[in-house]
Scaffold this active site. Structure first.
Site, short mmCIF file in Angstrom:
data_model
loop_
_atom_site.label_atom_id
_atom_site.label_comp_id
_atom_site.label_asym_id
_atom_site.label_seq_id
_atom_site.Cartn_x
_atom_site.Cartn_y
_atom_site.Cartn_z
CG HIS A 128 4.26 -38.05 -5.50
ND1 HIS A 128 4.07 -37.77 -6.75
CD2 HIS A 128 5.41 -38.67 -5.39
CE1 HIS A 128 5.09 -38.16 -7.47
NE2 HIS A 128 5.79 -38.55 -6.84
CE1 TYR A 135 -20.90 -37.99 -5.93
CE2 TYR A 135 -22.78 -38.24 -7.68
CZ TYR A 135 -21.58 -38.84 -6.94
OH TYR A 135 -21.32 -40.25 -6.94
CG ASP A 164 -19.01 -33.75 -12.61
OD1 ASP A 164 -19.35 -34.94 -12.77
OD2 ASP A 164 -19.65 -32.80 -13.02
CG HIS A 167 8.26 -36.54 -10.28
ND1 HIS A 167 8.44 -35.70 -9.20
CD2 HIS A 167 7.65 -37.62 -9.91
CE1 HIS A 167 8.79 -36.64 -8.18
NE2 HIS A 167 8.27 -37.77 -8.46
CG HIS A 190 5.73 -42.41 -9.41
ND1 HIS A 190 6.90 -43.18 -8.82
CD2 HIS A 190 5.96 -40.99 -9.06
CE1 HIS A 190 7.73 -42.18 -8.66
NE2 HIS A 190 7.11 -41.01 -8.40
O1 LIG Z 1 8.83 -39.95 -6.77
C1 LIG Z 1 9.30 -40.05 -5.45
C2 LIG Z 1 9.77 -39.08 -4.96
O2 LIG Z 1 9.50 -37.90 -5.69
C3 LIG Z 1 9.37 -41.31 -4.84
O3 LIG Z 1 10.64 -41.72 -4.39
C4 LIG Z 1 8.23 -41.47 -4.10
O4 LIG Z 1 7.06 -41.82 -4.89
C5 LIG Z 1 8.34 -42.55 -3.02
O5 LIG Z 1 9.23 -42.26 -2.02
P1 LIG Z 1 8.96 -42.31 -0.54
O6 LIG Z 1 8.77 -43.78 -0.31
O7 LIG Z 1 7.70 -41.73 -0.01
O8 LIG Z 1 10.30 -41.80 0.15
#
Ligand SMILES: O=C(CO)[C@@H](O)[C@@H](O)COP(=O)(O)O
Length: 251
Positions: free
Chosen positions: A112, A231, A137, A177, A114
């Site tokens: 995950h 590839y 790709d 998000h 941002h």
């Molecule tokens: O986007 C969020 C939670 O969804 C952030 O708090 C996350 O990227 C980082 O949190 P953590 O340090 O992994 O608890």
């Protein structure tokens, strides 16, 4: 029920140690590629041969992350007591990662971030259309949007699974998000996180300059098949990967 740390076999212990090293090291890739700021984002990796995964501790500086302070969890997201790092709280996204591992057995890693351009598409609740060959790709089509979900329970994880199950893409833009990615391994999921930000940026600027030109579906299929199966080198993990490669996915 969390397995007692003492009950783990030597083989599982060795696998855990390797995943700890990999996950700790891969967090540096998020900062290297400019995908996170401060302590945002997280990487986890499934432990092969066990109902366990490793994830970073919540809110800890990337400079301080190391194998020994990664956190071992069971697939319900419970920290395995008595293991290295278990004195700290796991990532605030642990429930989401755990939900993915429980419901997508082919997934070996979850990431995950941002990252700026992917978050901008998520803020608009708009999927990234497949208009560049790099998307065909890597993702085999558009990058979908998942539902708005507030952190704290299985909502984010459910949104990731409901969006990506049967979909070629290894990336989903959770509305308002940001991106979550899956892969056959933690490294594969990190690659998807790097590539989703790259294509999000390119398509953003393309659209700012004028109308986008879609790639025909049959060309996307051919490009995806070549990239996944030709590839690179025969030993590449992608060749064995099934995460995001649903045969019936033609979306
Ligand atoms: O986007 C969020 C939670 O969804 C952030 O708090 C996350 O990227 C980082 O949190 P953590 O340090 O992994 O608890």
């Amino acid at each position: 029920m969390s397995p007692a740390a003492s009950a783990l076999s030597p083989e599982v212990e060795a696998a855990i140690a390797q995943v700890r090293e990999d996950v700790a090291r891969l967090h540096a890739e998020l900062t290297r590629y400019g995908l996170v700021v401060w302590t945002g984002g997280n990487v986890s990796g499934r432990v092969p041969g066990a109902d366990l995964f490793v994830i970073k501790p919540s809110g800890v500086s990337y400079d301080d992350l190391a194998a020994e302070n990664m956190i071992l969890c069971d697939l319900d997201g419970n920290v395995v007591p008595g293991t290295s790092g278990s004195e700290r709280a796991p990532s605030s996204d642990t429930a989401a990662h755990a939900y993915v591992y429980r419901n997508m057995p082919e997934v070996g890693g979850v990431v995950h971030t941002h990252s700026t351009f992917a978050v901008a598409w998520a803020a608009r609740g708009e999927e990234i259309p497949c208009v560049i060959t790099a998307m065909a790709d890597e993702f085999g089509g558009p990058i979908p949007v998942g539902p708005f979900a507030i952190i704290g329970d299985d909502s984010i994880g459910r949104g990731i699974v409901e969006t990506l199950r049967g979909h070629r893409s290894r990336a989903v833009l959770m509305r308002n998000h940001g991106p979550f990615t899956i892969g056959s391994s933690a490294k594969d999921a990190v690659k998807a996180a790097v590539m989703v930000e790259d294509v999000a940026r390119s398509v953003h600027f393309a659209r700012e300059a004028g109308p986008l030109v879609p790639i025909p579906r049959d060309a996307i299929d051919r490009l995806y098949d070549r990239y996944q199966n030709v590839y690179g080198q025969t030993g590449d993990a992608r060749r064995e990967s099934t995460a995001g490669q649903s045969e019936d996915a033609r979306r």
